[in-house]
Design a protein around this motif. Structure first.
Motif, PDB file in Angstrom:
ATOM      1  N   SER A  52       0.842  -1.191   0.000  1.00 19.54           N
ATOM      2  CA  SER A  52       0.000   0.000   0.000  1.00 19.54           C
ATOM      3  C   SER A  52       0.878   1.243   0.000  1.00 19.54           C
ATOM      4  N   SER A  53       0.279   2.356  -0.327  1.00 14.62           N
ATOM      5  CA  SER A  53       0.984   3.630  -0.289  1.00 14.62           C
ATOM      6  C   SER A  53      -0.006   4.723   0.078  1.00 14.62           C
ATOM      7  N   ASP A  54       0.502   5.882   0.404  1.00 13.20           N
ATOM      8  CA  ASP A  54      -0.377   6.995   0.793  1.00 13.20           C
ATOM      9  C   ASP A  54      -1.070   7.620  -0.414  1.00 13.20           C
ATOM     10  N   SER A  55      -0.641   7.248  -1.634  1.00 12.01           N
ATOM     11  CA  SER A  55      -1.257   7.852  -2.818  1.00 12.01           C
ATOM     12  C   SER A  55      -2.592   7.190  -3.162  1.00 12.01           C
ATOM     13  N   ASN A  56      -2.853   6.030  -2.588  1.00  9.41           N
ATOM     14  CA  ASN A  56      -4.173   5.427  -2.756  1.00  9.41           C
ATOM     15  C   ASN A  56      -4.513   4.665  -1.485  1.00  9.41           C
ATOM     16  N   TYR A  57      -5.767   4.326  -1.344  1.00  9.89           N
ATOM     17  CA  TYR A  57      -6.223   3.710  -0.099  1.00  9.89           C
ATOM     18  C   TYR A  57      -6.247   2.190  -0.168  1.00  9.89           C
ATOM     19  N   ILE A  77     -13.536  -3.899  -3.222  1.00  9.59           N
ATOM     20  CA  ILE A  77     -14.805  -3.575  -3.870  1.00  9.59           C
ATOM     21  C   ILE A  77     -15.130  -2.091  -3.650  1.00  9.59           C
ATOM     22  N   TYR A  78     -15.212  -1.707  -2.393  1.00 11.04           N
ATOM     23  CA  TYR A  78     -15.481  -0.326  -1.986  1.00 11.04           C
ATOM     24  C   TYR A  78     -14.705  -0.051  -0.709  1.00 11.04           C
ATOM     25  N   TYR A  79     -14.484   1.232  -0.455  1.00  9.05           N
ATOM     26  CA  TYR A  79     -13.910   1.613   0.806  1.00  9.05           C
ATOM     27  C   TYR A  79     -14.537   2.924   1.281  1.00  9.05           C
ATOM     28  N   LYS A 123     -15.191   3.902  -4.835  1.00 13.24           N
ATOM     29  CA  LYS A 123     -15.052   2.611  -5.496  1.00 13.24           C
ATOM     30  C   LYS A 123     -13.633   2.097  -5.391  1.00 13.24           C
ATOM     31  N   GLY A 124     -13.544   0.763  -5.318  1.00 17.31           N
ATOM     32  CA  GLY A 124     -12.259   0.096  -5.394  1.00 17.31           C
ATOM     33  C   GLY A 124     -12.050  -0.468  -6.781  1.00 17.31           C
ATOM     34  N   ASN A 184     -18.516  -3.079  -9.644  1.00 17.91           N
ATOM     35  CA  ASN A 184     -19.747  -3.309 -10.411  1.00 17.91           C
ATOM     36  C   ASN A 184     -20.614  -4.387  -9.773  1.00 17.91           C
ATOM     37  N   GLY A 185     -21.906  -4.062  -9.610  1.00 21.30           N
ATOM     38  CA  GLY A 185     -22.855  -5.008  -9.019  1.00 21.30           C
ATOM     39  C   GLY A 185     -23.020  -4.837  -7.521  1.00 21.30           C
ATOM     40  N   TYR A 186     -22.316  -3.861  -6.949  1.00 24.76           N
ATOM     41  CA  TYR A 186     -22.355  -3.647  -5.505  1.00 24.76           C
ATOM     42  C   TYR A 186     -22.634  -2.175  -5.185  1.00 24.76           C
ATOM     43  N   ASN A 187     -23.158  -1.964  -3.984  1.00 20.11           N
ATOM     44  CA  ASN A 187     -23.314  -0.610  -3.460  1.00 20.11           C
ATOM     45  C   ASN A 187     -23.034  -0.619  -1.965  1.00 20.11           C
ATOM     46  N   VAL A 188     -22.594   0.532  -1.461  1.00 19.74           N
ATOM     47  CA  VAL A 188     -22.312   0.642  -0.036  1.00 19.74           C
ATOM     48  C   VAL A 188     -22.891   1.948   0.497  1.00 19.74           C
TER      49      VAL A 188
END
Lengths: 114, 113
Positions: free
Chosen positions: A95-100, B46-48, B57-58, B62-66
């Protein structure tokens, strides 16, 4: 895009011996974080060890240690004195700080022979 | 501390049905994540969420919602389930983003038939 590669789908080791699991990654960033997670048959994902890229010293946690080679983009996990409870899937992640996101390798299945 | 809890642990869904996977954490973490793990593969995001009211979105949304109405809860909604959504779903949380350890729930094994 960053990628993480674990080239060993499966490894086996005799109980009490030492085993090394390999992980390589690709990134253009200079500051990032690397992780090894363990997933036993229970499916629970557990952090084994974490390394910050800016630290030259290799991380250690009891019987677990890493060999972090930043120039080679390599991050291997060494397990000393292997125990039956170490049997699990082991995942390398970046991981990096530029993305989660945590970017995951495909995993290595570790088998411990009694 | 219960950590991260997920319900249900197992579920079989029919094609076209919808359902919600529940996730709750009691560690006051601001970051929460939903992953799926297909057989022989690593996890895919999927999502965060970086806090209540903020989601994004991750890699495979597609096909999911949070939604994230509270710090503790981060439910994942599957709409019009398809066989390709058969997978194991993990919820995770962390303090201050992915640089830190992510704490995982026990997972939900979902089968779509």
């Amino acid at each position: 895009a960053q990628t993480v590669t674990q080239s060993q789908p499966e490894m086996s080791v005799q109980e009490a011996e030492t085993v090394t699991l390999s992980c390589t990654y690709d990134t253009s960033e200079s500051d990032y974080y690397l992780f090894w997670y363990k997933q036993p048959p229970s499916r629970q994902m557990i952090l084994v060890i974490r390394q910050e890229a800016y630290k030259q010293q290799n991380a250690t946690e009891n019987r677990f240690s890493v060999n972090f080679q930043k120039a080679a983009k390599s991050f291997s996990l060494k397990i000393s004195d292997s125990q039956l409870g170490d049997a699990a899937m082991y995942f390398c992640a970046y991981s990096s700080d530029s993305n989660y996101q945590l970017i995951w390798g495909a995993g290595t299945k570790l088998i411990i022979k009694p | 501390n219960a950590g991260v809890t997920q319900t249900p642990k197992f579920h079989i869904l029919k094609i076209g049905q919808s359902m919600t996977l529940q996730c709750t954490q009691d560690m006051n973490h601001n970051y929460m994540y939903w992953y799926r793990q297909d057989p022989g593969m690593g996890l895919k995001l999927i999502y965060y969420s970086v806090g209540a009211g903020i989601t994004d979105k991750g890699e495979v949304p597609n096909g999911y919602n949070v939604s994230r109405s509270t710090t503790e809860d981060f439910p994942l909604r599957l709409e019009l389930a398809a066989p390709s959504q058969t997978s194991v779903y993990f919820c995770a949380s962390s303090y201050l983003g992915s640089r830190n350890e992510q704490f995982f729930g026990p997972g939900t094994r979902l089968t779509v038939l």
